[in-house]
Structures are given as C-alpha cells and as structure tokens.
Design an enzyme around this catalytic site. Structure first.
Site, mmCIF file in Angstrom:
data_model
loop_
_atom_site.group_PDB
_atom_site.id
_atom_site.type_symbol
_atom_site.label_atom_id
_atom_site.label_comp_id
_atom_site.label_asym_id
_atom_site.label_seq_id
_atom_site.Cartn_x
_atom_site.Cartn_y
_atom_site.Cartn_z
ATOM 1 N N GLU A 1 -3.395 2.329 -5.660
ATOM 2 C CA GLU A 1 -4.419 2.057 -6.661
ATOM 3 C C GLU A 1 -4.986 3.337 -7.238
ATOM 4 O OE1 GLU A 1 -8.456 1.623 -8.230
ATOM 5 O OE2 GLU A 1 -7.846 2.677 -6.408
ATOM 6 N N ASP B 1 -4.589 2.579 0.128
ATOM 7 C CA ASP B 1 -4.472 4.011 -0.130
ATOM 8 C C ASP B 1 -5.824 4.640 -0.389
ATOM 9 O OD1 ASP B 1 -4.134 2.348 -2.602
ATOM 10 O OD2 ASP B 1 -4.349 4.295 -3.581
#
Length: 616
Positions: A274, A207
């Site tokens: 994250e 991400d």
C-alpha cells in the site's frame, strides 16, 4: 464524560423582549435646574410656552436621554459582542443539518456483546492483544518503491515470515477460515456465512514505510521493538496499519472462540505494498475478488482512513467517503547546448524556472460546493462544534440558499481552516527537478515533476488542459514550441527549443465515486456502529461516550471500486492515540485506542450480521 448540551432553545433565542420588559419613556427624566420647558423663565418676563412647544421639547429630551443611555451601554458592552452570542445560539439549532443515526446494537447479539466487553476489559485479554500487535511490529515488512516481482525480488520474503506469525498468533482463524495467497504474499481470508447475501469486506495492509537508519537513535524505543510501556505500543507500523490487520483478526479469533457462526460472509483482505500504491497487493486482490465474486458483489467495504478527534469537547468521527484523483505532470525543457561563456538570455533552466513560477502564480482556487463531502462536514461542524465561530455558523446556514453567502463563506474559510484548500481544491506541489551536467556547459535538457491531487469535481483531463493554458504563454515568450501529452499544441514554427508536457510514471487516477451517505443503509450501519462503540467504550482517559459522525476525504481504495459503491475509509483511531503521527520517528499507538479498534471491528461484524440496512 458526556458531550455538553445546549440548554437555550432556538425558540428562546429568537423571542424578542416583551413590552413589559422594554424601557418606557418615563424611565428617563431631566433636571428642572437645567431646563424648565413648561413654565419658561418667569423672572425675565418670558411668557409660558405653548403646549405644542412643551410636547416637542419633551420628545427631544427623551430622544437625547435614550441616545445617552445607548452610548453608555455601547461604551462598556459593545453591540457586536451582545449580538454575537445571540446569533451563535440562534443559528446553531439546524435540525436539518448533519442528521445522526442512533447507536446501533444488534438485538440478537446483545448478550454476546456484553460478555465480550467484559472479556475485552480484562487485563489478560488486553496484554494478549497488545502483544499480538507488538509481535507484528517486530517483523519489519518494509515496502520499497523499487520492489520487483514477488517471484524475483528477495526483499518480499519478509512477508512469508509475517504469514507464519499470523498463523501462530491466530490459530482459530487459520483453522476455520479459508485463506488464499494472492500474488504470492497478499492475503484474503473468507469466513463463510450461512446465508447467501452480499458479504462484508474488511481491508488493511501488512507493509510499512521503511525506517531511515540515520534516525534510529532518535526513537524513544527502537523502531521495531513492539514495546508496550504501559500506555503506548511502539514501533513502525504500530499505527499504519498493523492495528488494522491484528485488530480485525483478533475480533474474528475471539468470536470464533465463542462459537459464533456468521450468517453474512465476512472477508479480510490484507495488501503488501500500500505504501507504494498497492498495485502488487491490493491491485491483485481486487482482480481476484472481481473474478471470484463479480462486480458490485459486496455489501460494503471498510478500509483504513479516517478516524476521530475531540473538537472543543465534541468528538467527531469522520469516515472518508470520497478520494481525490491523482496526476504527476513532467515538464521537460529542451534547448541547444553550448559553452557557458556565450549564454542566451535564458538557459533551459531559466525557462523552466519561468514555467514553474507561472504555475505557482496561478494555483487552483478552492471551491465550496453544496452537497460535496467537505461542505457536508462543514454543516456538521456548524451544528455540533461548540467552538465554531458564530459568524461562520450563520454563513453556513445562509449559504444553503444564497450563492453570494456561499462565496463569502469560502473566502472566510481560506483563513479559518488550513485544510480548506487541500480538501476543496486541486493541490499542486513541484516536488522533483533536475538538469545540467557541467558548470561550463549550457543545459540541453532540464525537467521538473509536479504532483497534483485532483478535487472530486474535476478530472485529469481538465488538469491537463489547464496546464497547457499556463504553459503556452511561457513558450511564446521564449520562442519555444510545445508538445503536450503526445500532441503538438500552439504555434509550431521555427523556435529556440521545445517544452514537453507528459504524465510522469505513466500513472493517473480519476477522483473516486463518492460513497452515498445519509439515507444509505451501509452508511447508517457504519455510523450506528461507530456511535455504539463510543457509547460503550472501555477507555479510562475521559473520552466522551457520544460522537458525531461526519463524512470525510481520504485515499487507498482505488483497487476495490468495482466491488461496491459503499466503500468507507475508517479505522476508528483517535488523533490523540498516535504518539507522533505516521511515517516518522517515534510511531506509537495508545494501547487503549487499539483496544477500541478491536471493539469496533467486533461490533461491525455483529451489526452487519443482523440488519436490514445492507443489500442482499
């Protein structure tokens, strides 16, 4: 080029001048025209002086001559300047500070590594690797704070497209490794080894931070272009953290193409959120690995985190071995409402402002503690950083045994190192505030949130107690009661209102267990791998071929703490390899820096495959 070496030995610096080189008394003479102490002034009938008087006069003249010479030397070469260099050299030779391991290359894989470096240095390989990262950047796997469950929120579906891209780009990986989708979109790859030993885990995240649409025109190249301009690969995620994903996959793909079969199992774990704490991705991966492998089941884990930087001609690589704790404290001030034409002396906003002022007037003081991660890094700089001030070097050495010098060193570091406060103390930032509904109505409820990053020798509980201690005098001053973290504290009699302290967002984190360093096999394997990657690097920008490995502090591995005590946050990227940092416009990675990340992952896998430094 090689890092500069010191040619003056410690013994040379500590050897005093020999007697043959010391100035003698006879080197200083006085003119007879001015004073004749031996014969006196015979023309005036003054008798000659005694031998005792003559000797005393000579001594005085010699002292005067020496003093004159000293003042002359001091005028042009001040004593502190002369001593500064001597002291710097004298204290730099600390053989016991910041020991380094030798560059590590597995004897059984030397030929393979040499052949791989030849391939990695080819234009064909470089362009293919750079395009692998560029293609990953073109898929905007943006992570939002308000994402729902993967099964319910359609914004997660971009991750499925990213999966398809990885399948097409790394066919050997997907043909030979077991892939598990965890919580729908997080990925775990398992490369099964031939021996039943603790595996190696390489972690990264897929991400990225969203791009603010208002900033798109400020980018040199479009934020999701993945464009390679001959030096830089551009776009969101090019630094954070798609090099970790594509770099480790490229290393494994290339080893598979060479027919390599590991003896030690290697796992790759890629999270999906994250950038908002990792609870959906890494959190689920951690639980999955705990269920399938058990606690303390991994030899070591390497995740993103520290990198390297050139300080005054010496490269320092800083794998992070510690993480600070985390806590957000919410402060709610509740007071009676009413019309603004009849206000009290202090409204709720004024009381909250007073509380915030008190918090900021009493910051957490940084504390330098021997043996802690920051202090270990300081020892490395004192020994190897040629630009480190000599006076601080001396204090580092003296602080090993003197508490007074330790405190003096801490005081000096407040001005010298901007990171000292953040690394050696709990930080506080008032980040959110709100309250009031109309300009002619007294605010009945106002609030603020303070963010804390907790130093490794403290705890959320200690921080809560400290916040209560600062809040109570403010409450007394304004006749307020206090409810702190669900319990009344202090005086609970009649009051004007209430101050509530609570944990914002129902989340806190204790500081991480500190990963063992020197004397620990996994740390020495990682250090040796880092140093061998530098020693053989393929860069063309003149980066030194040697590096000093020094422990650092970072974040991001909280979901894996139960899997091993050997967790390292290190992505082998240089500070200068990021064009404009991360989480901002013009994110880009230097292509040669990305190539070195691939080489690092390759060497780490091969070193871990053939070593006695890891647990079995």
């Amino acid at each position: 080029m090689a890092a500069p070496t010191r040619t003056t030995s410690q013994a040379d610096c500590q050897t005093p001048l020999s007697d043959s080189k010391a100035p003698s008394h006879d080197d200083f003479t006085v003119s007879a025209d001015k004073v004749d102490c031996e014969r006196g002034d015979l023309d005036q009938g003054i008798p000659p002086k005694s031998s005792q008087t003559i000797a005393t006069c000579r001594r005085l003249l010699r002292i005067a001559g020496l003093l004159s010479l000293f003042l002359l030397v001091q005028r042009f070469w001040p004593l502190p300047d002369l001593l500064h260099g001597w002291e710097s050299e004298r204290v730099i030779g600390f053989d016991d500070l910041c020991p380094q391991v030798e560059p590590l290359t597995p004897a059984g894989h030397e030929a393979l590594l040499k052949s791989l470096d030849e391939e990695y240095g080819s234009s064909e390989f470089k362009l293919k690797a750079y395009e692998s990262l560029g293609g990953a950047v073109r898929i905007p796997t943006e992570c939002y704070d308000d994402l729902g469950l993967p099964s319910e929120d359609p914004r997660w579906e971009i991750e499925a497209k990213f999966h398809e891209y990885l399948e097409s780009r790394f066919p050997m990986v997907h043909a030979n490794l077991k892939r598990t989708k965890v919580n729908t979109y997080a990925l775990v790859y398992e490369w099964k080894g031939t021996e039943n030993v603790k595996p190696l885990l390489l972690a990264a995240h897929m991400d990225v931070v969203p791009v603010n649409p208002a900033t798109c025109d400020d980018w040199i190249h479009p934020p999701y272009s993945g464009y390679y301009d001959g030096e830089w690969i551009w776009g969101r995620g090019s630094c954070d953290d798609k090099p970790g994903v594509t770099g480790s996959l490229t290393a494994v793909e290339t080893l598979l193409e060479r027919g390599f079969v590991p003896s030690r199992t290697v796992l790759l774990a890629f999270g999906i959120d994250e950038e908002r704490g990792g609870y959906t991705g890494a959190g689920a991966i951690g639980k999955y690995l705990l269920e399938t492998h058990g606690p303390d089941s991994f030899a070591m884990i390497v995740d993103e985190g520290g990198g390297y930087d050139d300080l005054n001609g010496t490269v320092f690589a800083t794998p992070a071995v510690a993480e600070k704790g985390y806590l957000d404290i919410r402060m709610d001030v509740l007071t009676p409402g009413g019309h603004s034409s009849r206000p009290p002396k202090h409204t709720g906003i004024g009381i909250l402002a007073d509380l915030i002022t008190e918090l900021e007037a009493h910051p957490h003081e940084p504390e330098l503690i021997r043996g802690r991660t920051y202090y270990q890094g300081l020892e490395c700089r004192a020994r190897y950083d040629t630009g480190f001030p000599g006076s601080l070097r001396k204090l580092v050495r003296q602080s090993q045994t003197s508490d007074k010098k330790l405190r003096e060193l801490g005081d000096r570091l407040i001005d010298f190192d901007p990171m000292f406060y953040a690394m050696s103390g709990t930080t506080q930032a008032i980040d959110l505030i709100g309250g009031g509904v109309k300009v002619n109505a007294l605010p009945e409820a106002v609030w603020a949130v303070a963010n804390y990053r907790i130093v490794d020798h403290s705890s959320p509980a200690e921080l809560k107690d400290r916040t209560i201690d600062i809040t109570l005098p403010v409450a007394t001053k304004h006749n307020m009661t206090v409810v702190a973290f669900g319990k009344p504290v202090g005086s609970q009699g009649p009051s004007w209102g209430t101050i509530h302290l609570s944990v914002a967002f129902n989340h806190s984190l204790v500081p991480a267990p500190v990963t063992p360093t020197m004397g620990s096999g996994p740390y020495e394997l990682l250090s040796g791998t880092i140093r061998s990657t530098f020693q053989t690097h393929l860069r063309t920008d003149g980066l030194p071929t040697s590096a000093i490995v020094s422990p650092g502090v970072s974040t991001d591995t909280k979901h894996y703490w139960n899997l091993t005590k050997h967790i390292f946050r290190y992505h082998h990227r240089g500070v200068a390899d990021a064009y404009n940092g991360i989480h901002t416009i013009n994110e880009a990675i230097r292509a040669e820096g990305f190539l070195e990340q691939i080489r690092f992952f390759t060497r780490l896998i091969l070193n871990a495959d053939q070593t006695d430094l890891l647990e079995y």
